[in-house]
Write a protein that holds these residues in place. Sequence first.
Motif, PDB file in Angstrom:
ATOM      1  N   TYR A 181       0.801  -1.289   0.145  1.00 11.63           N
ATOM      2  CA  TYR A 181      -0.004   0.120   0.066  1.00 11.63           C
ATOM      3  C   TYR A 181       0.868   1.250   0.031  1.00 11.63           C
ATOM      4  CZ  TYR A 181      -3.040   3.808   1.604  1.00 11.63           C
ATOM      5  OH  TYR A 181      -3.662   4.858   1.874  1.00 11.63           O
ATOM      6  N   THR A 182       1.729   1.295   0.915  1.00 16.75           N
ATOM      7  CA  THR A 182       2.692   2.413   0.955  1.00 16.75           C
ATOM      8  C   THR A 182       3.427   2.626  -0.172  1.00 16.75           C
ATOM      9  OG1 THR A 182       3.095   1.933   3.368  1.00 16.75           O
ATOM     10  CG2 THR A 182       4.532   3.390   2.575  1.00 16.75           C
ATOM     11  N   ARG A 183       3.870   1.495  -0.930  1.00 12.80           N
ATOM     12  CA  ARG A 183       4.742   1.864  -2.319  1.00 12.80           C
ATOM     13  C   ARG A 183       3.681   2.677  -3.209  1.00 12.80           C
ATOM     14  NH1 ARG A 183       6.724  -4.007  -4.166  1.00 12.80           N
ATOM     15  NH2 ARG A 183       7.472  -2.924  -5.735  1.00 12.80           N
TER      16      ARG A 183
ATOM     17  N   THR B  79       1.915   5.047  -2.588  1.00 15.22           N
ATOM     18  CA  THR B  79       1.451   6.451  -2.260  1.00 15.22           C
ATOM     19  C   THR B  79       2.650   7.378  -2.152  1.00 15.22           C
ATOM     20  OG1 THR B  79       1.909   5.943   0.119  1.00 15.22           O
ATOM     21  CG2 THR B  79      -0.088   5.293  -0.646  1.00 15.22           C
TER      22      THR B  79
ATOM     23  N   ILE C 168       3.948   8.772   0.167  1.00 20.45           N
ATOM     24  CA  ILE C 168       4.674   8.539   1.570  1.00 20.45           C
ATOM     25  C   ILE C 168       6.201   8.244   1.085  1.00 20.45           C
ATOM     26  CG2 ILE C 168       4.958   7.065   3.740  1.00 20.45           C
ATOM     27  CD1 ILE C 168       1.744   7.103   3.650  1.00 20.45           C
TER      28      ILE C 168
ATOM     29  N   ILE D 260      11.241   6.480   4.829  1.00 20.76           N
ATOM     30  CA  ILE D 260      10.900   5.232   3.840  1.00 20.76           C
ATOM     31  C   ILE D 260      10.983   5.394   2.689  1.00 20.76           C
ATOM     32  CG2 ILE D 260       8.599   3.989   3.463  1.00 20.76           C
ATOM     33  CD1 ILE D 260       7.191   5.330   5.941  1.00 20.76           C
TER      34      ILE D 260
ATOM     35  N   MET E  68      11.375  -0.494   2.406  1.00 22.22           N
ATOM     36  CA  MET E  68      10.204  -1.336   2.103  1.00 22.22           C
ATOM     37  C   MET E  68      10.594  -2.856   1.310  1.00 22.22           C
ATOM     38  SD  MET E  68       7.456   1.403   0.389  1.00 22.22           S
ATOM     39  CE  MET E  68       8.613   2.132  -0.917  1.00 22.22           C
TER      40      MET E  68
ATOM     41  N   GLY F 121      -4.424   2.626   6.369  1.00 24.25           N
ATOM     42  CA  GLY F 121      -3.420   3.308   5.231  1.00 24.25           C
ATOM     43  C   GLY F 121      -4.169   4.336   4.808  1.00 24.25           C
TER      44      GLY F 121
ATOM     45  N   THR G 246      -2.776   8.306   5.362  1.00 24.20           N
ATOM     46  CA  THR G 246      -2.482   9.119   4.138  1.00 24.20           C
ATOM     47  C   THR G 246      -3.190  10.181   4.194  1.00 24.20           C
ATOM     48  OG1 THR G 246      -1.979   6.869   3.112  1.00 24.20           O
ATOM     49  CG2 THR G 246      -2.093   8.874   1.511  1.00 24.20           C
TER      50      THR G 246
END
Length: 405
Positions: A40-42, A44, A46, A52, A57, A134, A138
């Motif tokens: 999920y973070t990848r 965005t 973020i 990060i 990751m 998430g 965000t």
Amino acid sequence: MDTVVNARDRILKRMNWSKSNKVSEYLYLLGLTIYVLVSYTRGTMIVNNFGINIVTMTYALYLGSFLVVLKILLYDDIFNWKYLACLILTIFFFSIGKQAKDFDLFYYFIFIIGANNIDFKRILKVFLVVNIVGIVITLGLVNLGLIKNVVITRTDSPAVRYSLGAIYPTDFAARIFFMLVAYFCLKDYKLTIPQSISVFAIIILTYLITDTRLDFLLMLLAFVSVLLSDKVLKLLQKIAAKYIYIGTVGGIFLTIMLGYIYRPGNVLLDKINSLLSGRLFFEHIAFKDYNVDLLGQFVYQNGFGGGFKITNYFFIDSSYVRYLLMYGLVGYISIVIILLLLERKLLNEKKYTILIAVILVLLSSVIDQHILGISYNIFLLALTANLSSLGESEKRGIESVCRQS
């Protein structure tokens, strides 16, 4: 081999980690939580904030995958011929990933193997909770101005499109689509009136914010499948399995062929290209520049993700064309076989609500690249997971058919 397995089970029993408790499930769900969160973070803005980055990751992905491998080694019948075949496939998928510089299939396959005997309802809950948390985080970071809210417009429309912290508006809309489908499965495609109103409001709000027309239509289709769930379930029960398989393979083949044969100036193909927001044009360029390799290749893509100004835009949105070119013919056939095996399992076990979800995912894969992204599409894990806790809607459909007959 039996001696090794027996020794392993004796050790687990002494440690109170025997199969009678939940350690196996906890290991898998913890690994899945980590992997979905990182994935999920990848997707965005973020990334590259708060320390990060891609390296951080990647190690987190290793940790999530390691926990699943540990579950397999400790609790599954690893000397069964099926597991040995899966080991060979996993090595093959890793090799393809190195060629393509993309390891989505490799990691996803590890989680498919590890999902054996895991309650799929728990998997869906983990998927939804991680994505909801998430999105909340965000949105908070966007509102505080700590990460970028990508804002873009179309050349043919004055509408302003917002990503709300995702790298692109269509990614945010696609995530909402997959989350809604997962939620529908948890509810067995049976919503109360307040739930239906809330879902419809989410669909409209997502469209107004992102202006993603194709994802909006997919969300509406998913919502209609809930409203007409009894009729849809009865229809699926009446259709012979071979026609579902033919429809899947035929739809994939048609998507690929349209991109392959597309030429500007053809009235019909230009109209389809316009309806698909120009996707056929870039798919044709992809076939022209790369064509299909046997064992995978690196396909350079340069998209608008992150809202950066770029030149020479080139991105393959369709999962079917994307992974055919990236993973090669052999890898691609493997993906299609996984899809067909999943459909066969759902038909054999009469899990028609999950089959509806898979059909919706197959439709979405015509226009987006998320079929192998676990933080988007969680449904391939149903291939090996325990589905017994889902399926009240199947009973509704069967009872309705019996009453009519």
